[in-house]
Scaffold this motif. Structure first.
Motif, short mmCIF file in Angstrom:
data_model
loop_
_atom_site.label_atom_id
_atom_site.label_comp_id
_atom_site.label_asym_id
_atom_site.label_seq_id
_atom_site.Cartn_x
_atom_site.Cartn_y
_atom_site.Cartn_z
N GLN A 360 45.40 47.90 48.32
CA GLN A 360 45.81 48.77 49.43
C GLN A 360 47.24 48.48 49.92
O GLN A 360 47.93 49.41 50.72
N LYS A 361 47.72 47.27 49.92
CA LYS A 361 49.03 47.06 50.30
C LYS A 361 50.08 46.87 49.34
O LYS A 361 49.96 46.05 48.42
N CYS A 362 51.08 47.87 49.17
CA CYS A 362 52.02 48.16 48.14
C CYS A 362 51.24 48.49 46.86
O CYS A 362 50.10 48.40 46.83
N GLU A 363 52.14 49.04 46.17
CA GLU A 363 51.75 49.57 45.09
C GLU A 363 51.38 48.41 43.78
O GLU A 363 51.94 47.52 43.94
N ASN A 394 47.72 55.87 46.18
CA ASN A 394 48.00 55.89 47.59
C ASN A 394 47.20 56.57 48.59
O ASN A 394 46.91 56.27 49.54
N ARG A 408 45.95 67.75 48.40
CA ARG A 408 46.84 67.34 49.23
C ARG A 408 48.30 67.40 48.31
O ARG A 408 49.36 67.53 48.52
N ARG B 261 53.67 59.21 55.35
CA ARG B 261 52.23 59.53 55.08
C ARG B 261 51.59 60.08 56.25
O ARG B 261 50.41 61.06 55.95
N ARG B 295 57.42 54.36 49.34
CA ARG B 295 56.25 53.93 48.41
C ARG B 295 55.47 52.87 49.07
O ARG B 295 54.23 52.88 48.92
N GLN B 296 56.11 51.93 49.37
CA GLN B 296 55.39 50.47 49.83
C GLN B 296 55.13 50.59 51.22
O GLN B 296 53.97 50.21 51.72
N CYS B 298 54.57 52.99 53.09
CA CYS B 298 53.53 54.08 53.28
C CYS B 298 52.36 53.85 52.24
O CYS B 298 51.70 54.77 52.28
N SER B 299 52.33 52.63 51.87
CA SER B 299 51.02 52.55 50.83
C SER B 299 50.14 52.36 52.03
O SER B 299 50.22 51.92 53.18
#
Lengths: 448, 448, 448
Positions: A360-363, A394, A408, B261, B295-296, B298-299
């Protein structure tokens, strides 16, 4: 999605079934309905229910059963100028028996034609008031000489049963998808032998697959049949997760969807998504309370998520409810396209789920898992797969289904679903609803 | 807003900084990043953090540090036909060391060019798999004779550190505005020396002003740097009230914003408002999970209100990630306009607040306070000021911020804010959040 | 709806009332207002309230009462070159008394004209600062020779009262519909003798009908009068279910509505529905805090569902607040159309209710109750009635008012309401709010 592999064969199967059922004189009760259901039972596993005349079903009462053996109007020379044996549309459905001699003027109030369509025989019914009548082309009506005629309708209207058929295909889940189609029309092809035929082929195809939902196919006389089923299955209504009424599936018009009363139900969004990505013309309309059996499924006390799939909507083509809705009016390609659309929609419903990203936190580091081009920087060409992976990661926060992610992102559901499968395989996504599954839903047939 | 006063001088400052940083060979780690940060530290107060190789940051691991001294491909005459000293783009970033002799055919898999852009050297990286390679113009590649070559990359890839820089400007409130920009690209101007330069000038300008928010400028290597910062500052994430990623701020295209996001965060609406009233072309796009360090941020586990400000979005100009993204591709005017846009957005964020009218029931008597033309009846010309006063009074019910009042009224935020200030001075509005303030936020510089 | 039956007679009545009231010199206080209310009291039951000068009403204070007997500017030959007896617009309203001799240059600062409209006398006021002035056509101003003039305003500004009038028509329910119109303008027809006249005729018509709501007509001096009424009736404000400010009802422009601050109140939706089905041009605008007395009714502490009905909105016609807003500028047909629109809106408000279908599960059998064509199958022509019956049944789940059903179905409210009445008669719908009613609301007059 709609591969052409078996479209021709499938179209032929669908059309041949329409042709086979065409001659039978159906109504909301009687032997024609039972004969039709018996034929279908040769292809799929149908269980019939007989509700006795006089049974109260909500505000309605099951009417007497109507059967007809023969009917005609003979001229003075004894020739059948109007002949039920030539077309069962010639007799108003539910006509009470009559045998009399009368002048043309006396007969006129009982004759129905369409002056604007002089060659078409109209389709007329009088289920709930005791009347009789003949339907004929206006050309024939205008040609009738002013003479005496023998009028005969050899019908019976007696206590009996209303019959409907159900085919249930159990799935991994108890939640059901309802596919409902009306079976009460006589020799009319688009409305609704087309819907019956598509439902039967759909049931056959789904019968060969593993699927998540339980599929319930209803073959019911219009209105009274749907009401009878709902009255007998009131508790079951809330197990229906998604539903479609199939009607008018064989004309050459483009595909059309009428939303459920809920308007934003998953079935409404699944169909809209399939239409948007189908690459062919289609139409979507809001719910309205006139139409087919969605009138009952979407009555406020049920408010089921049931929409209507058709081609040209009812009443918007001149052939509607006339003898011109015949074997020429429907075609194999349209029938096959309607079935393919059903399958596309079902694929979305089956595969739609809500997943939870394990990061959930960062890719997560996709590259380390071989899910990313290892060379960064300048690239040529698209990265649609990468984009789908990123979208799924995401938005897999437990609040977005795959269909919502597809909506979306603007990507096709199938692309999103494939990305999700890749991420599940890599251990990056968890299906919170998932119980151990023997086998994921896969089409095992060759239809698409 | 964007007064031309210092636009020329500011554009020059921004451009000169780009030019000064251009020659340095940066990557996600190594001395180039540290040298870049050291230069910036000459202008603003930067604190550097060094994260050791091998440190786990969420799903990722800080890689070994990469440094390069020299690299070339020499022909049989000992001439450097590809020379790192001419362009640091010639070497794929993170190339492992190599020293070998090989034929052109053996070398070919390690050579990268762009046939469609025969004069451009592509920018390539391989951070997370041990490879090496040379990038060159396709024209040069095509001219290489089929001979033997000496190949040398004098690089090292050893345990060290990942370095990022932070500049924090404390404000009257603990809530932060995050300005993040990536610093990992070598000699590429728009992507992203432009973002670095705009961030530095913005920090300098804000450093001279009193401001409400605390401003945190992040100069981080792309992706891994943002992830490392988030891993080290997980608790801080929720103190970030608004954020912008700055990238591609110097090309001649119009200004562009990519929403967070969340989509309707205050930063999203502030930028949209500034764009709508700017009187020049601009574009706004919805969030998507491909891009820069949003990207991070808005993770899903962070879901911070961070959008991206750029001119032409990444990947949509042919110079992107090639040697054509050079000092000619960016221009002082565009850099200055990007900075001015940042300032306009920040002005909205700083000044946006929710006020309470002291007269909830009926209007206060503005005339008695000299806030209204004393002559009623027929008037000529506009009454924009009056309208703004009335809008602020009518919507200051504790449920509308000044930005929301600007949105609903269609008036510019600055007009609404000025009206609010007038009404506060007249004792007609109360700022419920206000604690006694030493001085209201005012630009003290001369930039706009 | 708008039958032409009495439109001519009604237009004449409305116009004649404007003509009768035209000569009176009104202001926000004084004998002109009282004389106007006395005239109206000859037609409808008006109760007047007198609020003493000096009374605090929220942030305001009731000013001294202004009365004027005569005013002029005489030339050296003793001729009245500006004469209050010719037009009460010649004197700035609330002018303090003055009697002096002065040169043209000394007089100039007290003279007001409109150079762009050389023949029009502007309408000027100075209620809250002690000034005096004359208004005149620019043509007259330009013709005045540079000589000495005798200037006289025989006015008084002394403690007295502010007067407003109320006409209350009790309905079956305590909930009120507020109809408010301002009465403070002197000889100006559209603004706002037109609103006064329409309100009076509307009160007369409603007085002859049985109605559900209690109707409260307010005849108030602009701004200060509405504020005074609100201050004296603070507790009553929340009993007002719907409200309209009437102003500018007689010009030849199309009808216009400005939404309440709430924006989606029932009054807003009722007017929008009437406009959409009226078959003539109309406009709808969002609320803004500039305008008439909706400024006070829609102040945040009241936030009443009050919109504004007008023809061309204020300030958008050159005649606005000038002597050109005279008896030629308004016409009987426009006045009658405005009144008819009020009646149409009121009909929706009166008849709108939420009903409960007695058959929540499946449709009731309409045919058995004679509510459906007994012959099914092919039909010609529309089935609007059937559709309305089905819409009402389908959406009468307790969560949709008839107006919402009309909006969703796209059918006119009157069609939906008629269908609902039919279904109530058939025992198929129940009005949960209904208490036994002596007689349903019916227009007994002949106006439409």
């Amino acid at each position: 999605m709609k591969t052409a592999v078996d479209a021709t064969a499938l179209g032929r199967e669908l059309y041949d079934r329409v042709r086979a059922l065409y001659p039978i004189c159906r109504s909301i009760t009687g032997s024609g309905v039972r004969e039709t259901l018996a034929r279908l039972a040769g292809e799929i596993d149908i269980r019939c229910s007989d509700i006795p005349s006089g049974t109260r079903v909500f505000d309605w009462t099951i009417p007497n059963e109507w059967n007809i053996r023969d009917a005609y109007v003979k001229n003075s020379r004894g020739e059948r100028v109007i002949d039920f044996r030539q077309s069962n549309l010639h007799v108003m459905s539910y006509s009470v028996p009559v045998h009399a001699r009368m002048s043309l003027d006396e007969l006129r109030p009982y004759l129905f034609s369409i002056p604007e369509q002089p060659d078409a025989i109209p389709y007329k019914t009088s289920y709930y008031s005791p009347r009789w009548g003949f339907c004929l082309s206006d050309r024939l009506l205008q040609s009738l000489p002013d003479a005496e005629y023998e009028v005969r309708i050899d019908s019976s209207l007696e206590p009996g049963h209303l019959t409907y058929g159900e085919c249930v295909l159990p799935g991994r889940e108890a939640a059901e998808v309802l596919i409902s189609t009306h079976i009460c029309h006589p020799s009319l092809c688009n409305d609704n032998l087309s819907g019956i035929s598509v439902a039967v082929s759909l049931a056959k195809l789904l019968g060969r697959m593993s699927h998540r939902f339980t599929y319930r196919f209803l073959f019911v006389p219009g209105t009274i049949g749907a009401i009878a089923w709902l009255a007998c299955n009131e508790a079951r209504a809330h197990t229906i997760a998604h539903g479609l009424v199939l009607a008018g599936m064989g004309d050459r018009g483009s595909i059309n969807y009428k939303r459920s009363r809920q308007g934003r139900a998953e079935i409404d969004r699944a169909v809209a998504h399939v239409f948007a990505h189908a690459g062919q013309q289609s139409g979507i309309e809001d719910f309205s309370p006139a139409g087919y059996d969605e009138r009952q499924y979407c009555s406020p006390g049920f408010n089921m998520p049931v929409g209507v799939l058709s081609r040209t909507p009812w009443g918007r083509y001149p052939e509607y409810h006339t003898s011109a809705d015949n074997l020429d009016f429907v075609c194999p390609a349209a029938l096959a396209d309607s079935l393919a659309t059903c399958l596309d929609v079902i694929e979305v419903l089956e595969d739609n789920t809500t997943l939870i990203s394990q990061n959930q936190k960062c890719e997560p580091q996709l590259g380390a898992r071989g899910l990313y081009a290892s060379l960064g920087g300048h690239r040529r060409g698209g990265q649609a797969t990468d984009a789908a992976l990123l979208w799924v990661l995401n938005l897999s926060d437990g609040m977005h289904s795959l269909l919502e992610i597809a909506e979306r992102s603007g990507l096709a559901f199938t692309v999103i679903h494939r990305a999700a499968a890749t991420l599940i395989d890599a251990g990056l996504l968890l299906d919170v609803n998932a119980v151990p599954q023997p086998a994921r839903w896969r089409r095992t047939g060759t239809t698409k």
